[in-house]
Design an enzyme around this catalytic site. Structure first.
Site, mmCIF file in Angstrom:
data_model
loop_
_atom_site.group_PDB
_atom_site.id
_atom_site.type_symbol
_atom_site.label_atom_id
_atom_site.label_comp_id
_atom_site.label_asym_id
_atom_site.label_seq_id
_atom_site.Cartn_x
_atom_site.Cartn_y
_atom_site.Cartn_z
ATOM 1 N N GLY A 89 0.827 -1.202 0.000
ATOM 2 C CA GLY A 89 0.000 0.000 0.000
ATOM 3 C C GLY A 89 0.864 1.255 0.000
ATOM 4 O O GLY A 89 2.079 1.207 0.219
ATOM 5 N N CYS A 90 0.214 2.385 -0.231
ATOM 6 C CA CYS A 90 0.957 3.642 -0.354
ATOM 7 C C CYS A 90 1.554 4.066 0.991
ATOM 8 O O CYS A 90 2.772 4.272 1.101
ATOM 9 C CB CYS A 90 0.064 4.722 -0.952
ATOM 10 S SG CYS A 90 -1.606 4.795 -0.255
#
Ligand SMILES: NC(=O)C1=CN([C@@H]2O[C@H](COP(=O)(O)OP(=O)(O)OC[C@H]3O[C@@H](n4cnc5c(N)ncnc54)[C@H](OP(=O)(O)O)[C@@H]3O)[C@@H](O)[C@H]2O)C=CC1
Ligand SMILES: CC(=O)N[C@@H](CCC(=O)OP(=O)(O)O)C(=O)O
Length: 344
Positions: free
Chosen positions: A149-150
């Protein structure tokens, strides 16, 4: 030439994959899917791509058709890859999933945080967490990649050098992060409206964000010990970018943390440890696959603060996905990812 399919081509990470792959000398996008825009020309929806994908149209193919490509990227909400990945993998085609479907090895934990049954537990044993800076060797042989994920990318890269050295053991870590609005995707949401997101800063998911277990999983693996983090994300009025401020306490004052970070990332093409005194800015990574990191000891004390910045759509998603593809196909890891950040 690697034949590429993208599932979920109308969203922000899908169009970012198209932009990056337009500059890739060894990959060609053959299929791009949409359930809502079937038959529409890609360049009619995204005029920035005119001249690059003039013959490409959105389609809604079967898993068998997707399996005619060498690799399928999923740029879809969580749950979608669960339903399709097994059939695609069975054709021999590799899968790179940008969603959270295969990121957590603990299936019960995934179900708790994502509020639904895990749709493909039988695939978890072959899923490889696609953070090249810690998992490059496993990515080389992988058929199924879970792109991080970011927020987890920015936070893990910031804490990793200290975690790997056992310097964070026993500490409760704090990660205070800000994100641009594109992190929420292209779908219509109240919080993404111009009047809601402009001239406004707000924390959200303070009681628990679904990236927390992913961050703790990664740091616990690095430290070989269970790590706990307080993670507070904020939405800020910009389009792209994540900036993470990471707090630690009690790091032995004799340790040269600047040197530790520089050595840890010396051979990493997409981590830039800034010289002492320089701080990362989101605009210095906008549109690029770089993670820029600074490490500071306020007042030369025992506390260490790490600052980490990425573009959520590039190193936080589509760029990292292409970096994984390059590693899987034994290409130069930097192919298609050379562009510097946009300034201003
Ligand atoms: N935005 C970001 O910064 C980041 C996003 N991610 C993750 O990447 C994934 C994509 O994010 P993002 O691009 O922002 O999302 P968007 O909401 O912008 O786009 C989602 C895409 O998925 C497609 N889609 C939705 N439901 C389905 C379905 N059931 N079957 C097939 N296709 C479907 C949509 O196309 P259509 O409706 O036309 O079929 C659309 O193209 C998500 O899992 C997200 O969490 C990860 C890191 C960063
Ligand atoms: C600003 C904003 O809303 N950001 C999103 C980022 C989530 C994301 O894209 O991550 P996954 O890949 O894990 O779904 C959020 O906080 O939910």
């Amino acid at each position: 030439m690697i034949k590429v399919a993208i599932v979920g081509g109308t969203g922000y990470t899908g169009v970012e994959l198209l932009r990056i792959l337009s500059q890739h000398p060894q990959a060609q996008v053959e299929i791009i899917t949409s359930r809502t825009e079937e038959g529409v020309s890609v360049v009619d929806m995204y005029p920035n791509l005119r001249g690059y994908y003039d013959d490409l149209k959105f389609s809604n193919p079967s898993a068998q058709e997707l399996g005619t490509c060498d690799v399928v990227f999923f740029a879809t909400p969580h749950g979608v890859a669960h339903g399709m990945a097994a059939d695609i993998l069975a054709t021999g085609t590799r899968v790179i999933d940008l969603s959270a479907d295969f990121r957590l090895e603990d299936i019960a934990l995934w179900e708790k945080w994502y509020g639904q049954a895990h749709g493909a537990p039988q695939l978890m044993s072959q899923a490889v967490y696609g953070l090249p800076e810690v998992n490059r060797e496993n990515i080389k042989g992988a058929r199924l990649i879970a792109v991080p994920g970011c927020y987890p990318t920015a936070v893990q890269l910031g804490f990793l050098p200290l975690a790997e050295q056992g310097l964070l053991n026993g500490q409760h870590l704090i990660a205070s992060c800000v994100s641009g609005v594109s992190g929420a995707g292209r779908g219509t949401k109240l919080g993404s409206l111009f009047c809601e997101a402009t001239e406004n800063v707000m924390a959200y998911a303070v009681n628990g964000h679904r990236h927390l277990p992913e961050i703790e999983q990664g740091l616990s693996r690095a430290a070989k010990k269970a790590m706990q983090v307080t993670f507070v994300p904020h939405l800020v009025p910009m389009i792209r970018g994540i900036h993470a401020t990471l707090y630690t306490a009690d790091i032995d004052q004799t340790i040269d943390v600047q040197q530790l970070f520089e050595q840890r990332y010396a051979s990493e093409p997409f981590v830039d440890v800034l010289p002492a005194g320089m701080l990362p800015q989101t605009r210095s990574v906008k549109g690029s696959n770089m993670c820029r990191i600074a490490v500071q000891r306020p007042q030369n004390g025992s506390k260490v603060v790490i600052l980490s910045a990425i573009d959520n759509l590039v190193k936080g998603a589509s760029g990292q996905a292409v970096q994984n593809m390059n590693i899987m196909f034994a290409l130069d890891e930097k192919l298609g990812l050379h562009a510097p950040a946009l300034m201003p």
